[in-house]
Design a protein around this motif. Structure first.
Motif, PDB file in Angstrom:
ATOM      1  N   TRP A  14       0.845  -1.207   0.000  1.00  0.00           N
ATOM      2  CA  TRP A  14       0.000   0.000   0.000  1.00  0.00           C
ATOM      3  C   TRP A  14       0.873   1.247   0.000  1.00  0.00           C
ATOM      4  O   TRP A  14       2.087   1.159   0.210  1.00  0.00           O
ATOM      5  CB  TRP A  14      -0.981  -0.039   1.176  1.00  0.00           C
ATOM      6  CG  TRP A  14      -1.840  -1.252   1.056  1.00  0.00           C
ATOM      7  CD1 TRP A  14      -1.604  -2.483   1.606  1.00  0.00           C
ATOM      8  CD2 TRP A  14      -3.022  -1.408   0.253  1.00  0.00           C
ATOM      9  NE1 TRP A  14      -2.573  -3.378   1.210  1.00  0.00           N
ATOM     10  CE2 TRP A  14      -3.451  -2.751   0.383  1.00  0.00           C
ATOM     11  CE3 TRP A  14      -3.760  -0.555  -0.555  1.00  0.00           C
ATOM     12  CZ2 TRP A  14      -4.577  -3.246  -0.261  1.00  0.00           C
ATOM     13  CZ3 TRP A  14      -4.889  -1.048  -1.200  1.00  0.00           C
ATOM     14  CH2 TRP A  14      -5.290  -2.372  -1.058  1.00  0.00           C
ATOM     15  N   ASP A  88      -6.501 -11.727   5.669  1.00  0.00           N
ATOM     16  CA  ASP A  88      -7.265 -10.474   5.597  1.00  0.00           C
ATOM     17  C   ASP A  88      -8.413 -10.647   4.598  1.00  0.00           C
ATOM     18  O   ASP A  88      -9.579 -10.391   4.911  1.00  0.00           O
ATOM     19  CB  ASP A  88      -6.288  -9.363   5.159  1.00  0.00           C
ATOM     20  CG  ASP A  88      -6.946  -8.023   4.868  1.00  0.00           C
ATOM     21  OD1 ASP A  88      -6.690  -7.085   5.625  1.00  0.00           O
ATOM     22  OD2 ASP A  88      -7.698  -7.907   3.883  1.00  0.00           O
ATOM     23  N   VAL A  99     -23.208 -12.210   5.979  1.00  0.00           N
ATOM     24  CA  VAL A  99     -24.187 -11.133   5.755  1.00  0.00           C
ATOM     25  C   VAL A  99     -25.244 -11.608   4.747  1.00  0.00           C
ATOM     26  O   VAL A  99     -26.455 -11.434   4.961  1.00  0.00           O
ATOM     27  CB  VAL A  99     -23.478  -9.842   5.268  1.00  0.00           C
ATOM     28  CG1 VAL A  99     -24.478  -8.812   4.748  1.00  0.00           C
ATOM     29  CG2 VAL A  99     -22.651  -9.230   6.396  1.00  0.00           C
ATOM     30  N   GLY A 149     -19.265  -6.325  -2.375  1.00  0.00           N
ATOM     31  CA  GLY A 149     -19.687  -5.160  -1.573  1.00  0.00           C
ATOM     32  C   GLY A 149     -20.638  -4.281  -2.358  1.00  0.00           C
ATOM     33  O   GLY A 149     -21.687  -3.854  -1.850  1.00  0.00           O
ATOM     34  N   LEU A 156     -29.341  -3.040  -1.015  1.00  0.00           N
ATOM     35  CA  LEU A 156     -29.849  -2.075  -0.035  1.00  0.00           C
ATOM     36  C   LEU A 156     -30.641  -0.968  -0.741  1.00  0.00           C
ATOM     37  O   LEU A 156     -31.745  -0.606  -0.293  1.00  0.00           O
ATOM     38  CB  LEU A 156     -28.666  -1.482   0.744  1.00  0.00           C
ATOM     39  CG  LEU A 156     -29.007  -0.543   1.884  1.00  0.00           C
ATOM     40  CD1 LEU A 156     -29.771  -1.259   2.979  1.00  0.00           C
ATOM     41  CD2 LEU A 156     -27.740   0.084   2.476  1.00  0.00           C
ATOM     42  N   MET A 176     -24.413   5.467   2.443  1.00  0.00           N
ATOM     43  CA  MET A 176     -23.926   5.499   1.052  1.00  0.00           C
ATOM     44  C   MET A 176     -22.790   6.521   0.918  1.00  0.00           C
ATOM     45  O   MET A 176     -21.789   6.253   0.271  1.00  0.00           O
ATOM     46  CB  MET A 176     -25.053   5.892   0.071  1.00  0.00           C
ATOM     47  CG  MET A 176     -26.199   4.912   0.023  1.00  0.00           C
ATOM     48  SD  MET A 176     -25.823   3.475  -0.976  1.00  0.00           S
ATOM     49  CE  MET A 176     -27.337   2.555  -0.830  1.00  0.00           C
ATOM     50  N   TRP A 179     -19.704   5.111   2.505  1.00  0.00           N
ATOM     51  CA  TRP A 179     -19.147   4.033   1.663  1.00  0.00           C
ATOM     52  C   TRP A 179     -18.432   4.609   0.429  1.00  0.00           C
ATOM     53  O   TRP A 179     -17.333   4.168   0.093  1.00  0.00           O
ATOM     54  CB  TRP A 179     -20.269   3.057   1.256  1.00  0.00           C
ATOM     55  CG  TRP A 179     -19.792   2.016   0.308  1.00  0.00           C
ATOM     56  CD1 TRP A 179     -18.983   0.944   0.597  1.00  0.00           C
ATOM     57  CD2 TRP A 179     -20.064   1.941  -1.097  1.00  0.00           C
ATOM     58  NE1 TRP A 179     -18.742   0.224  -0.540  1.00  0.00           N
ATOM     59  CE2 TRP A 179     -19.390   0.805  -1.595  1.00  0.00           C
ATOM     60  CE3 TRP A 179     -20.818   2.719  -1.983  1.00  0.00           C
ATOM     61  CZ2 TRP A 179     -19.445   0.425  -2.934  1.00  0.00           C
ATOM     62  CZ3 TRP A 179     -20.876   2.343  -3.317  1.00  0.00           C
ATOM     63  CH2 TRP A 179     -20.194   1.209  -3.778  1.00  0.00           C
ATOM     64  N   VAL A 216     -20.062  -0.084   7.229  1.00  0.00           N
ATOM     65  CA  VAL A 216     -20.628  -1.420   7.501  1.00  0.00           C
ATOM     66  C   VAL A 216     -21.557  -1.357   8.721  1.00  0.00           C
ATOM     67  O   VAL A 216     -22.629  -1.975   8.721  1.00  0.00           O
ATOM     68  CB  VAL A 216     -19.505  -2.479   7.682  1.00  0.00           C
ATOM     69  CG1 VAL A 216     -20.072  -3.808   8.148  1.00  0.00           C
ATOM     70  CG2 VAL A 216     -18.735  -2.676   6.377  1.00  0.00           C
ATOM     71  N   SER A 220     -25.203  -2.291   7.802  1.00  0.00           N
ATOM     72  CA  SER A 220     -25.700  -3.555   8.352  1.00  0.00           C
ATOM     73  C   SER A 220     -26.889  -3.312   9.284  1.00  0.00           C
ATOM     74  O   SER A 220     -27.830  -4.112   9.327  1.00  0.00           O
ATOM     75  CB  SER A 220     -24.587  -4.329   9.058  1.00  0.00           C
ATOM     76  OG  SER A 220     -24.089  -3.597  10.143  1.00  0.00           O
TER      77      SER A 220
HETATM   78  C1  LIG Z   1     -25.766  -3.230   2.460  1.00  0.00           C
HETATM   79  C2  LIG Z   1     -25.311  -3.350   3.805  1.00  0.00           C
HETATM   80  C3  LIG Z   1     -24.507  -4.503   4.069  1.00  0.00           C
HETATM   81  C4  LIG Z   1     -23.409  -4.196   4.915  1.00  0.00           C
HETATM   82  C5  LIG Z   1     -22.634  -5.395   5.271  1.00  0.00           C
HETATM   83  C6  LIG Z   1     -21.418  -5.543   4.472  1.00  0.00           C
HETATM   84  C7  LIG Z   1     -20.519  -6.565   5.063  1.00  0.00           C
HETATM   85  C8  LIG Z   1     -19.134  -6.261   4.757  1.00  0.00           C
HETATM   86  C9  LIG Z   1     -18.203  -7.269   5.208  1.00  0.00           C
HETATM   87  C10 LIG Z   1     -16.957  -6.984   5.497  1.00  0.00           C
HETATM   88  C11 LIG Z   1     -16.440  -5.639   5.348  1.00  0.00           C
HETATM   89  C12 LIG Z   1     -15.141  -5.461   5.948  1.00  0.00           C
HETATM   90  C13 LIG Z   1     -14.275  -4.641   5.096  1.00  0.00           C
HETATM   91  C14 LIG Z   1     -13.100  -4.152   5.851  1.00  0.00           C
HETATM   92  C15 LIG Z   1     -11.858  -4.368   5.140  1.00  0.00           C
HETATM   93  C16 LIG Z   1     -10.669  -4.041   5.995  1.00  0.00           C
HETATM   94  C17 LIG Z   1      -9.455  -4.786   5.658  1.00  0.00           C
HETATM   95  C18 LIG Z   1      -8.793  -4.199   4.432  1.00  0.00           C
HETATM   96  O1  LIG Z   1      -8.611  -3.016   4.324  1.00  0.00           O
HETATM   97  N1  LIG Z   1      -8.439  -5.026   3.523  1.00  0.00           N
HETATM   98  C19 LIG Z   1      -7.777  -4.566   2.324  1.00  0.00           C
HETATM   99  C20 LIG Z   1      -6.315  -4.895   2.424  1.00  0.00           C
HETATM  100  O2  LIG Z   1      -5.783  -4.345   3.561  1.00  0.00           O
HETATM  101  C21 LIG Z   1      -8.402  -5.165   1.101  1.00  0.00           C
HETATM  102  O3  LIG Z   1      -7.705  -4.700  -0.010  1.00  0.00           O
HETATM  103  C22 LIG Z   1      -9.833  -4.771   0.977  1.00  0.00           C
HETATM  104  C23 LIG Z   1     -10.624  -5.392   0.130  1.00  0.00           C
HETATM  105  C24 LIG Z   1     -12.002  -4.930  -0.199  1.00  0.00           C
HETATM  106  C25 LIG Z   1     -13.031  -5.302   0.816  1.00  0.00           C
HETATM  107  C26 LIG Z   1     -14.409  -4.962   0.338  1.00  0.00           C
HETATM  108  C27 LIG Z   1     -15.408  -5.058   1.428  1.00  0.00           C
HETATM  109  C28 LIG Z   1     -16.794  -4.699   0.975  1.00  0.00           C
HETATM  110  C29 LIG Z   1     -17.498  -3.916   2.022  1.00  0.00           C
HETATM  111  C30 LIG Z   1     -18.868  -3.532   1.627  1.00  0.00           C
HETATM  112  C31 LIG Z   1     -19.437  -2.544   2.574  1.00  0.00           C
HETATM  113  C32 LIG Z   1     -20.792  -2.125   2.217  1.00  0.00           C
HETATM  114  C33 LIG Z   1     -21.275  -1.006   3.080  1.00  0.00           C
HETATM  115  C34 LIG Z   1     -22.554  -0.517   2.558  1.00  0.00           C
HETATM  116  C35 LIG Z   1     -22.992   0.766   3.052  1.00  0.00           C
HETATM  117  C36 LIG Z   1     -24.063   1.378   2.249  1.00  0.00           C
END
Ligand SMILES: CCCCCCCC/C=C\CCCCCCCC(=O)N[C@@H](CO)[C@H](O)/C=C/CCCCCCCCCCCCC
Ligand SMILES: [Ca+2]
Ligand SMILES: [Zn+2]
Length: 266
Positions: A14, A88, A99, A149, A156, A176, A179, A216, A220
């Motif tokens: 990163w 990770d 979810v 995601g 939603l 939103m 996000w 999230v 959620s």
């Molecule tokens: C519609 C609502 C549902 C919400 C629930 C979504 C559940 C999401 C599950 C896990 C999310 C955790 C993501 C944290 C990541 C932290 C770690 C990180 O940074 N990892 C990176 C490497 O360090 C990696 O490159 C990241 C990858 C991408 C992760 C994508 C996660 C999708 C999250 C979707 C969130 C939706 C929120 C909606 C709000 C409207």
């Protein structure tokens, strides 16, 4: 074999400068910001408890697993090892699976699926296949996770189309916005690193960690609220903010104003 555990064995690096603040921690701010998961997860477990008790205690798996996402994220940024990267990403994949299994609206199930148990088995099969495929091209995993995601965000938005509850609509807009800010930080860190380095500001991935946990938490709670309206309507679910409902911002949670399972038995 030991190579996969070694520092910087991941193909991903990163934008934050390596070893800037410590000789043992590769990306210091990215590691520290992962601990935000440990602050929010127990609060969410506590706030969602009345709803989870009424609906299904399996719901607690989501925020319990988020603690592991934080732990593995901190380990990944501390070492930038291949094992750290896979832990990770796979922990995120399994939270997403959880979810889908607990909150994906029944009305949107494919026509060949009869009930939530059958849908959960489908989710489990897809998740196992995705887990195995994640080793084929590990650099593509993060993009695939963001696509899942994005699909959740779409679900939603579809669910909110016929909602006229002002509190829920406001929470939807807020989640939103957070996000979009989070994903902009993630993309900008990935593809605009030289620009941020020229400004001497390489902390966007750490900011993503903080914003995505907030998104999230908001998203959620909203999907859980919609679920409660359809699945346990007798409990008269409502939305409130913690620690004070009158504040403009706070952590949203579900309150049950009607009867509960225990009251129904009496
Ligand atoms: C519609 C609502 C549902 C919400 C629930 C979504 C559940 C999401 C599950 C896990 C999310 C955790 C993501 C944290 C990541 C932290 C770690 C990180 O940074 N990892 C990176 C490497 O360090 C990696 O490159 C990241 C990858 C991408 C992760 C994508 C996660 C999708 C999250 C979707 C969130 C939706 C929120 C909606 C709000 C409207
Ligand atoms: Ca770096
Ligand atoms: Zn990260």
């Amino acid at each position: 074999m030991a190579g996969v555990f070694s520092y910087e064995s991941s193909e991903i690096d990163w934008c934050e400068d390596n070893y800037k603040h410590s000789e043992h921690i590769v990306e210091y701010f990215n590691t520290i910001s992962s601990f935000f998961f440990f602050i929010i997860s127990p609060i969410m477990l506590y706030l969602l408890h009345p709803y989870a008790k009424e609906r299904n205690l399996a719901i607690h798996m989501v925020w319990t697993m988020m603690i592991f996402v934080g732990l593995f994220s901190a380990y990944f940024h501390m070492t930038l090892s291949f094992v750290g990267q896979m832990l990770d990403e796979l922990s995120i994949l399994w939270v997403l699976a959880m979810v889908y299994a607990v909150w994906f609206p029944r009305r949107l199930f494919p026509s060949f699926i009869k009930d939530r148990s059958a849908f959960s088995i489908l989710v489990l099969v897809v998740t196992i296949v995705s887990t195995l495929s994640s080793f084929v091209k590990p650099t593509a995993n993060a993009y695939a996770l963001n696509c899942f995601g994005l699909h959740m965000v779409y679900v939603l938005a579809v669910e909110m189309r016929c909602c006229n509850d002002q509190k829920a609509l406001r929470l939807c807009k807020l989640s939103m916005v957070v996000w979009v800010l989070a994903i902009s930080c993630w993309i900008s860190d990935r593809f605009g690193c030289s620009f941020w380095q020229s400004l001497n500001f390489c902390y966007l991935h750490g900011i993503w960690h903080i914003l995505i946990v907030i998104a999230v938490a908001y998203g959620s709670t909203l999907i859980a609220y919609i679920d409660a309206i359809y699945e346990i309507p007798y409990s008269l679910p409502g939305l409130q903010y913690w620690p004070c409902d009158k504040w403009a911002i706070g952590i949203p949670h579900i309150v049950l104003k009607g009867t509960t399972k225990t009251q129904k038995r009496c």
